[in-house]
Design a protein around this motif. Structure first.
Motif, mmCIF file in Angstrom:
data_model
loop_
_atom_site.group_PDB
_atom_site.id
_atom_site.type_symbol
_atom_site.label_atom_id
_atom_site.label_comp_id
_atom_site.label_asym_id
_atom_site.label_seq_id
_atom_site.Cartn_x
_atom_site.Cartn_y
_atom_site.Cartn_z
ATOM 1 N N VAL A 1 -72.695 -34.337 2.934
ATOM 2 C CA VAL A 1 -72.294 -35.006 1.695
ATOM 3 C C VAL A 1 -70.859 -34.612 1.340
ATOM 4 O O VAL A 1 -70.522 -33.424 1.313
ATOM 5 C CB VAL A 1 -73.239 -34.620 0.531
ATOM 6 N N GLU A 2 -70.036 -35.627 1.064
ATOM 7 C CA GLU A 2 -68.651 -35.334 0.699
ATOM 8 C C GLU A 2 -68.603 -34.666 -0.663
ATOM 9 O O GLU A 2 -69.179 -35.151 -1.640
ATOM 10 C CB GLU A 2 -67.828 -36.635 0.674
ATOM 11 N N THR A 3 -67.897 -33.514 -0.734
ATOM 12 C CA THR A 3 -67.791 -32.820 -2.021
ATOM 13 C C THR A 3 -66.365 -32.823 -2.548
ATOM 14 O O THR A 3 -66.145 -32.634 -3.735
ATOM 15 C CB THR A 3 -68.277 -31.366 -1.916
ATOM 16 N N ALA A 4 -65.392 -32.998 -1.663
ATOM 17 C CA ALA A 4 -63.998 -33.007 -2.123
ATOM 18 C C ALA A 4 -63.118 -33.579 -1.028
ATOM 19 O O ALA A 4 -63.510 -33.635 0.136
ATOM 20 C CB ALA A 4 -63.547 -31.588 -2.458
ATOM 21 N N ARG A 5 -61.916 -34.035 -1.406
ATOM 22 C CA ARG A 5 -60.921 -34.412 -0.405
ATOM 23 C C ARG A 5 -59.538 -33.996 -0.884
ATOM 24 O O ARG A 5 -59.241 -34.022 -2.069
ATOM 25 C CB ARG A 5 -60.989 -35.902 -0.045
ATOM 26 N N TYR A 6 -58.716 -33.561 0.046
ATOM 27 C CA TYR A 6 -57.388 -33.055 -0.293
ATOM 28 C C TYR A 6 -56.343 -33.790 0.535
ATOM 29 O O TYR A 6 -56.537 -33.982 1.749
ATOM 30 C CB TYR A 6 -57.304 -31.545 -0.017
#
Lengths: 167, 128
Positions: free
Chosen positions: B47-52
């Protein structure tokens, strides 16, 4: 010592040797740190020997004992599923490959090395739900092939040395 | 050595060469077919939790289950794991990644850091 007892004793010994080889492998420094999972697969020497001299069932039994012991000693339960996937796919394909009669122990070992890596990558793709991990397989196919050649040659040497030992 | 053994050795060699050739072809395809990505996406248990964004240098600690910690570092357009408290530290040893589709995986923490392009809306695409 006759029959079953002799065979059981030998298989137990084989499991011990496979366990020691797993330990030796843990001690070896990683060959390429940038890509995880590259291993020579020393315990497979024992598995190949058993596959040729005893058959797939006994090889699977020894493999299972080794995995259980390795997990208790140096592993953790999360990694066990990867180990089982690698070992099971590898042994199944090696048995098929030996049965088809097209390859020597070296070819069988190459199939074992590559399919061991493939089994682990497939589990990683499923557990992490990330298909992109599949690209590791490119490097792991090369390392599996190279490792398989050396392990196969070692396995052949053991088979030759043990040719006159009867079980 | 019998002819059968010779044949088997020939087949062994064919097998090894075919495997290596396929890997080499895939590697070339990978090398030339990939473009530099725009984001480092953090996936925990799929599950995607963050992107930078890769164009902004940063350092963040990613918290996973069971008090897992992996420090994601973005520097010079590349992402890598600077430190982690997982048992094998495979993620921390991994080279920096910057191309679309490249990943750094921490199996013990069920963590995947993957590079995507700006056009990628996010989420997990098993068909990729």
């Amino acid at each position: 010592m006759q029959g079953k007892a002799k065979k059981l004793t030998f298989l137990s010994l084989a499991a011990a040797v496979a366990l020691i080889l797993s330990y030796v492998e843990v001690l070896l420094p990683p060959i390429v740190t940038a890509v995880p999972g590259i291993k020579i697969g020393l315990p497979n020497i024992v598995i190949i020997f058993l596959l040729y001299r005893f058959g797939v069932k006994d090889a699977a039994a020894v493999s299972a004992v080794r995995l259980a012991a390795v997990t208790l000693l140096f592993g953790n339960p999360v990694m066990l599923i990867y180990s089982i996937a690698g070992a099971a796919l590898s042994l199944a394909l090696m048995a098929l490959c030996k049965k088809c009669g097209l390859f020597s122990a070296v070819g069988v070992s190459i199939v074992g090395g590559v399919s061991h890596n493939l089994g682990q990558i497939l589990v990683a793709m499923l557990l992490l739900e990330t298909a992109e991990i599949g690209y590791y397989m490119i490097v792991l196919a090369v390392s599996g092939t190279v490792a398989g050649i050396f392990i196969g040659l070692a396995g052949m040497a053991v088979l030759k040395a043990m040719k006159n030992v009867r079980f | 050595m019998g002819t059968n053994d010779r044949k088997k050795i020939r087949n062994d060699i064919i097998l090894a060469v075919v495997l290596l050739a396929v890997a080499a072809a895939a590697m070339l395809f990978w090398h030339f077919g990939k473009v530099e990505g725009d984001f480092a996406v953090v996936l925990i248990d799929g599950v995607e939790t963050a992107r930078y964004a890769l164009d902004t240098d940063t350092e963040v600690v990613i918290h996973t289950d069971n008090a897992g910690e992996n420090t994601l570092v973005i520097a010079g357009g590349k992402a890598y794991v600077g430190a982690a408290n997982c048992p094998d530290l495979v993620c921390a040893g991994h080279r920096a990644i910057s191309r679309v589709g490249e990943t750094i995986v921490c199996l013990p923490h069920k963590l995947v850091i993957k590079i995507t392009a700006a056009s990628d809306a996010g989420g997990v695409d098993m068909a990729a």
